[in-house]
Scaffold this active site. Sequence first.
Site, mmCIF file in Angstrom:
data_model
loop_
_atom_site.group_PDB
_atom_site.id
_atom_site.type_symbol
_atom_site.label_atom_id
_atom_site.label_comp_id
_atom_site.label_asym_id
_atom_site.label_seq_id
_atom_site.Cartn_x
_atom_site.Cartn_y
_atom_site.Cartn_z
ATOM 1 N N PHE A 175 6.348 5.829 -4.453
ATOM 2 C CA PHE A 175 6.319 4.843 -3.371
ATOM 3 C C PHE A 175 4.932 4.276 -3.119
ATOM 4 O O PHE A 175 4.795 3.223 -2.511
ATOM 5 C CB PHE A 175 6.896 5.430 -2.073
ATOM 6 C CG PHE A 175 6.355 6.774 -1.733
ATOM 7 C CD1 PHE A 175 5.102 6.929 -1.184
ATOM 8 C CD2 PHE A 175 7.114 7.906 -1.989
ATOM 9 C CE1 PHE A 175 4.606 8.177 -0.891
ATOM 10 C CE2 PHE A 175 6.632 9.162 -1.694
ATOM 11 C CZ PHE A 175 5.361 9.296 -1.144
ATOM 12 N N GLY A 228 3.971 0.507 -3.840
ATOM 13 C CA GLY A 228 4.212 -0.600 -2.917
ATOM 14 C C GLY A 228 3.853 -0.304 -1.476
ATOM 15 O O GLY A 228 3.985 -1.166 -0.616
ATOM 16 N N HIS A 229 3.395 0.890 -1.180
ATOM 17 C CA HIS A 229 3.114 1.276 0.223
ATOM 18 C C HIS A 229 1.722 1.884 0.321
ATOM 19 O O HIS A 229 1.617 3.097 0.447
ATOM 20 C CB HIS A 229 4.165 2.275 0.702
ATOM 21 C CG HIS A 229 4.265 2.386 2.193
ATOM 22 N ND1 HIS A 229 3.515 3.253 2.940
ATOM 23 C CD2 HIS A 229 5.034 1.719 3.081
ATOM 24 C CE1 HIS A 229 3.832 3.145 4.217
ATOM 25 N NE2 HIS A 229 4.749 2.219 4.324
ATOM 26 N N PHE A 230 0.722 1.252 0.344
ATOM 27 C CA PHE A 230 0.482 -0.172 0.141
ATOM 28 C C PHE A 230 -0.513 -0.312 -1.010
ATOM 29 O O PHE A 230 -1.439 0.494 -1.085
ATOM 30 C CB PHE A 230 -0.103 -0.810 1.400
ATOM 31 C CG PHE A 230 0.834 -0.729 2.581
ATOM 32 C CD1 PHE A 230 1.877 -1.632 2.710
ATOM 33 C CD2 PHE A 230 0.680 0.252 3.537
ATOM 34 C CE1 PHE A 230 2.742 -1.565 3.799
ATOM 35 C CE2 PHE A 230 1.542 0.323 4.618
ATOM 36 C CZ PHE A 230 2.572 -0.581 4.755
ATOM 37 N N ILE A 259 -0.560 4.720 1.717
ATOM 38 C CA ILE A 259 -0.247 5.504 2.920
ATOM 39 C C ILE A 259 1.141 6.107 2.732
ATOM 40 O O ILE A 259 2.091 5.409 2.376
ATOM 41 C CB ILE A 259 -0.278 4.626 4.194
ATOM 42 C CG1 ILE A 259 -1.692 4.076 4.418
ATOM 43 C CG2 ILE A 259 0.190 5.421 5.408
ATOM 44 C CD1 ILE A 259 -1.782 3.074 5.548
#
Length: 181
Positions: free
Chosen positions: A50, A53-55, A60
């Site tokens: 993840f 894309g986060h971020f 985070i």
Amino acid sequence: MTTDTHTLHIEEILDLLPHRFPFLLVDRVLDFEEGKFLRAVKNVSFNEPFFQGHFPGKPIFPGVLILEAMAQATGILAFKSRGKLEPGELYYFAGIDEARFKRPVVPGDQMIMEVEFVKERRGLTRFTGVAKVDGEIVCTATMMCARSKPAAPAESVVVKPDVVKPDVVKPDVVNPVVKES
């Protein structure tokens, strides 16, 4: 007074939880007391999928996954307190109250989840949870989990090739008819 420390390694966690990569968020149980509390670890790695894309540029750990990690810890405590489930049963994350996020969790952090049993009523078990990094609180929440009953076997449905034609859909066979009032 001495107390026995109970730890669980990944093999034992895999035996209790249905979650698997990339959604297993408990790496180890540090200690627990059946029916009372459990402390578990999530090692946060930059390799978590993840973080793409986060971020980008500012990774985070998503807050909802902090809550999910705590919920998985409650599931382990429920299993260890109530015993293994019947085939087809699961503990489901049933609700959350008063979730608060205090600071971000980032790659390299070791998150400690502490969950405590509060009460059980009508098939719902209530827990409180705190997630910490380096002793600092990152999240608090009250969570509920529900024990499911084994699902009844599903009816077999056979769809024959002549039931659905490219230009015609038979609503009574493929799509249930919903009548508007």
